[in-house]
Design a protein around this motif. Structure first.
Motif, PDB file in Angstrom:
ATOM      1  N   CYS A  70       0.013  99.060 -27.347  1.00 20.94           N
ATOM      2  CA  CYS A  70      -0.565  98.359 -26.197  1.00 20.94           C
ATOM      3  C   CYS A  70      -1.112  99.377 -25.204  1.00 20.94           C
ATOM      4  O   CYS A  70      -0.845 100.577 -25.303  1.00 20.94           O
ATOM      5  CB  CYS A  70       0.427  97.415 -25.530  1.00 20.94           C
ATOM      6  N   GLY A  97      -1.664  94.931 -29.951  1.00 22.01           N
ATOM      7  CA  GLY A  97      -0.649  93.913 -29.718  1.00 22.01           C
ATOM      8  C   GLY A  97       0.477  93.884 -30.727  1.00 22.01           C
ATOM      9  O   GLY A  97       1.456  93.175 -30.545  1.00 22.01           O
ATOM     10  N   THR A 150      -3.827  94.440 -25.045  1.00 24.95           N
ATOM     11  CA  THR A 150      -3.436  94.782 -26.419  1.00 24.95           C
ATOM     12  C   THR A 150      -3.994  96.150 -26.793  1.00 24.95           C
ATOM     13  O   THR A 150      -3.408  96.862 -27.594  1.00 24.95           O
ATOM     14  CB  THR A 150      -3.955  93.746 -27.428  1.00 24.95           C
TER      15      THR A 150
END
Length: 357
Positions: free
Chosen positions: A270, A266, A280
């Motif tokens: 990703c 994140g 994430t």
């Protein structure tokens, strides 16, 4: 502790792992996706794939890892790679090696693939094949690697570390050197997907620490770039050992081998699934958005999960008070699988923080 020089803000997009297909010809014991060898419904088609790359380019210039499943089972994979290349994105691919031929290697190079990663989870056919769920997987992968090497296509070796192959890691590193790899990336098992069923194979915190210290020791002994993934503690060890040895940690390497911080989930990284679900990372099974319903930029900038993980003060337990939280951060996926809370402390860490920050 500020982020290392040159890596700016915490939300600079550096890497995108895109599961271009879930279909796979192997049946690996640790598979996050529990992938099987059949077509999957609702995978992003060619035009949707091009659109996704356009949208990623709006956010930054990350490395795009075309992964799977087995990306070579996707009929338009080279069109996708070539399109990303024309956008100026650095395209790399993660095939399992068994389907690499002289023809596919030429297509990879022609489409602008800069590097491939092939997983070797054993130094012998027995251990690798057992892990990968297919007889001759080891020999087929080695053959594929040699074809790529002969064609001048850069490759790295990835290894998922479990109890069953822990003693073979030095041999796998030697094998990677002998094959002519440019890098060896080790991955610590995250028990998701099929990996949940081999959680007994997960190494413990002590073995974890010992392995990462051994990995650090290899830095001066090999010409390969070494990187630990899903092993954020390595970035604490890197600093502890470098300080003790009076060495400077080199942050100047870039791209796939960049030594930046531990858990990138994140922040700089990703994952996008075969149906457009954004996470994430591939192991943290929490949906942050879906590019079939919203733009990638919208997800990357506005997802609640992404925003929460970008503020390291949100970490809980000993991760929250650890002086290394900005460089390590603990594996958020491992925390989530153990507790149901992705902000909880990393369950496989033996380090005791010294001071509250």
């Amino acid at each position: 502790m500020n982020p290392p020089h040159g890596h700016g803000q915490a939300n600079t997009l550096r890497l995108v792992a895109w599961e271009t297909t879930r279909r796979c010809n192997l049946s690996c014991k640790h598979c996050r996706a529990v992938a099987e060898d059949h077509p999957y419904d609702n995978e992003l088609d060619t035009q949707a794939s091009f659109k996704l790359l356009d949208q990623i380019k709006e956010v930054g210039d990350p490395i795009i890892i075309l992964t799977g499943g087995e990306p070579l089972l996707r009929h338009d994979i080279f069109d996708i790679a070539a399109y990303g290349t024309t956008l100026g994105l650095r395209m790399v691919m993660a095939p399992n090696g068994t389907l690499i031929t002289e023809e596919t290697t030429k297509k990879m190079k022609d489409s602008g693939i800069k590097r491939i990663s092939v997983s070797l989870d054993g130094s012998t056919p027995e251990t690798h094949d057992e892990f990968r769920g297919l007889k001759n997987a080891f020999n087929d992968s080695i053959r594929g690697i040699k074809i790529a090497k002969a064609a001048g296509l850069e490759f790295q070796i990835n290894t998922t570390i479990t109890k069953t192959n822990l003693d073979q890691i030095p041999k796998i590193l030697s094998l990677a050197e002998n094959l002519g790899a440019v890098a060896h990336h080790i991955f610590l098992l995250v028990p998701t997907g099929r990996g949940k069923y081999i959680i007994d194979s997960e190494i413990n915190a002590k073995e974890y620490e010992e392995t990462l210290n051994w990995f650090y020791d290899q830095r001066d002994k090999t010409s390969l770039q070494l990187k630990a993934t899903c092993a954020p503690h390595y970035y604490r060890i890197l600093r502890q050992r470098a300080k003790k040895d009076g060495k400077k940690v080199n942050f100047e390497t870039h791209g796939l081998d960049a030594v930046t911080r531990g858990c990138l989930a994140g922040t700089g990284f990703c994952f996008i699934s075969h149906v457009g679900r954004v996470q994430t990372c591939g192991f943290l099974d929490v949906e942050c958005g879906n590019i079939t319903r919203q733009t990638f930029k919208d997800v990357w900038e506005n997802s609640h999960v992404f925003k929460t993980l970008r503020d390291f003060n949100n970490l809980e337990g000993k991760c929250g008070i650890c002086e290394y939280k900005r460089v390590c951060g603990g594996c958020r996926a491992r925390a989530y699988e153990a507790t149901g809370d992705y902000l909880a402390e990393e369950p496989l860490c033996s380090y005791q923080p010294h001071k509250i920050k």
